[in-house]
Design a protein around this motif. Sequence first.
Motif, PDB file in Angstrom:
ATOM      1  N   GLY A  62       0.789  -1.226   0.000  1.00 38.71           N
ATOM      2  CA  GLY A  62       0.000   0.000   0.000  1.00 38.71           C
ATOM      3  C   GLY A  62       0.817   1.268   0.000  1.00 38.71           C
ATOM      4  N   SER A  63       2.078   1.195  -0.446  1.00 40.26           N
ATOM      5  CA  SER A  63       2.946   2.371  -0.317  1.00 40.26           C
ATOM      6  C   SER A  63       3.453   2.962  -1.635  1.00 40.26           C
ATOM      7  N   VAL A  64       3.033   2.431  -2.779  1.00 36.15           N
ATOM      8  CA  VAL A  64       3.492   3.004  -4.055  1.00 36.15           C
ATOM      9  C   VAL A  64       2.798   4.353  -4.251  1.00 36.15           C
ATOM     10  N   PRO A  65       3.588   5.410  -4.479  1.00 38.14           N
ATOM     11  CA  PRO A  65       2.981   6.725  -4.701  1.00 38.14           C
ATOM     12  C   PRO A  65       2.085   6.714  -5.940  1.00 38.14           C
ATOM     13  N   ASP A  66       1.089   7.551  -5.919  1.00 31.95           N
ATOM     14  CA  ASP A  66       0.199   7.749  -7.062  1.00 31.95           C
ATOM     15  C   ASP A  66      -0.611   6.508  -7.426  1.00 31.95           C
ATOM     16  N   TYR A  67      -0.856   5.632  -6.463  1.00 35.17           N
ATOM     17  CA  TYR A  67      -1.765   4.513  -6.697  1.00 35.17           C
ATOM     18  C   TYR A  67      -2.825   4.522  -5.600  1.00 35.17           C
ATOM     19  N   SER A  68      -4.063   4.302  -5.994  1.00 37.21           N
ATOM     20  CA  SER A  68      -5.185   4.329  -5.065  1.00 37.21           C
ATOM     21  C   SER A  68      -5.449   2.929  -4.505  1.00 37.21           C
ATOM     22  N   TYR A  69      -4.858   2.645  -3.358  1.00 36.35           N
ATOM     23  CA  TYR A  69      -5.012   1.352  -2.689  1.00 36.35           C
ATOM     24  C   TYR A  69      -6.313   1.301  -1.891  1.00 36.35           C
ATOM     25  N   SER A  70      -6.734   0.084  -1.609  1.00 32.61           N
ATOM     26  CA  SER A  70      -7.846  -0.093  -0.675  1.00 32.61           C
ATOM     27  C   SER A  70      -7.361   0.290   0.718  1.00 32.61           C
ATOM     28  N   ALA A  71      -8.297   0.725   1.543  1.00 35.01           N
ATOM     29  CA  ALA A  71      -7.945   1.054   2.929  1.00 35.01           C
ATOM     30  C   ALA A  71      -7.395  -0.179   3.634  1.00 35.01           C
ATOM     31  N   ALA A  72      -7.932  -1.345   3.295  1.00 34.82           N
ATOM     32  CA  ALA A  72      -7.487  -2.589   3.936  1.00 34.82           C
ATOM     33  C   ALA A  72      -6.014  -2.861   3.660  1.00 34.82           C
ATOM     34  N   LEU A  73      -5.582  -2.699   2.423  1.00 32.93           N
ATOM     35  CA  LEU A  73      -4.181  -2.978   2.101  1.00 32.93           C
ATOM     36  C   LEU A  73      -3.259  -1.929   2.724  1.00 32.93           C
ATOM     37  N   LYS A  74      -3.667  -0.671   2.680  1.00 28.52           N
ATOM     38  CA  LYS A  74      -2.843   0.374   3.297  1.00 28.52           C
ATOM     39  C   LYS A  74      -2.651   0.131   4.789  1.00 28.52           C
ATOM     40  N   ALA A  75      -3.658  -0.409   5.447  1.00 28.48           N
ATOM     41  CA  ALA A  75      -3.600  -0.628   6.896  1.00 28.48           C
ATOM     42  C   ALA A  75      -3.092  -2.026   7.267  1.00 28.48           C
ATOM     43  N   SER A  76      -2.730  -2.833   6.278  1.00 26.22           N
ATOM     44  CA  SER A  76      -2.412  -4.242   6.536  1.00 26.22           C
ATOM     45  C   SER A  76      -1.121  -4.475   7.317  1.00 26.22           C
ATOM     46  N   GLY A  77      -0.157  -3.605   7.175  1.00 24.21           N
ATOM     47  CA  GLY A  77       1.135  -3.808   7.825  1.00 24.21           C
ATOM     48  C   GLY A  77       1.996  -4.858   7.141  1.00 24.21           C
ATOM     49  N   VAL A  78       1.560  -5.348   5.997  1.00 24.09           N
ATOM     50  CA  VAL A  78       2.304  -6.374   5.253  1.00 24.09           C
ATOM     51  C   VAL A  78       3.518  -5.748   4.580  1.00 24.09           C
ATOM     52  N   THR A  79       4.642  -6.442   4.656  1.00 27.99           N
ATOM     53  CA  THR A  79       5.823  -6.096   3.863  1.00 27.99           C
ATOM     54  C   THR A  79       6.047  -7.250   2.907  1.00 27.99           C
ATOM     55  N   TRP A  80       6.262  -6.939   1.633  1.00 34.63           N
ATOM     56  CA  TRP A  80       6.359  -7.979   0.609  1.00 34.63           C
ATOM     57  C   TRP A  80       7.701  -8.701   0.651  1.00 34.63           C
ATOM     58  N   ASN A  81       7.613 -10.011   0.821  1.00 33.10           N
ATOM     59  CA  ASN A  81       8.760 -10.910   0.769  1.00 33.10           C
ATOM     60  C   ASN A  81       8.257 -12.234   0.183  1.00 33.10           C
TER      61      ASN A  81
END
Length: 123
Positions: A62-81
């Motif tokens: 949920g951290s790429v600039p200029d992309y409209s993420y869902s609130a759920a993904l922005k608040a997920s706390g997930v880091t991609w690995n």
Amino acid sequence: MRRTTKLLAALAAAMVCAAPNARAAASAAHGEELYQSCQDCHSLDSNDVGPKHRGVFGRKAGSVPDYSYSAALKASGVTWNEDTLDKWLTDPQKLVPGSKMFFHLDAAQDRADVIEYLKERAK
């Protein structure tokens, strides 16, 4: 003798079933082929229906600039690995209920291959 043979056969079958699923080493080349289906919504370098994938490893969801993420993904706390991407590609709604993503890959090998492609080529 017959009972011993049946017992050994049952034991061998149990050992095979209990062994972890063997998977071939991940193939970035096959992952690139599979990634073609992802390109309906994503690209490596630009946001589209989905966010760009360049630099996805280690990035907070949920951290790429200029992309409209869902609130759920922005608040997920997930880091991609590798682990989180595997869970995401298995069932995005299970990992982050309420996210926009619905696409999934059923085969563990296919997921491993796409993840390897992203790891190698989307730096």
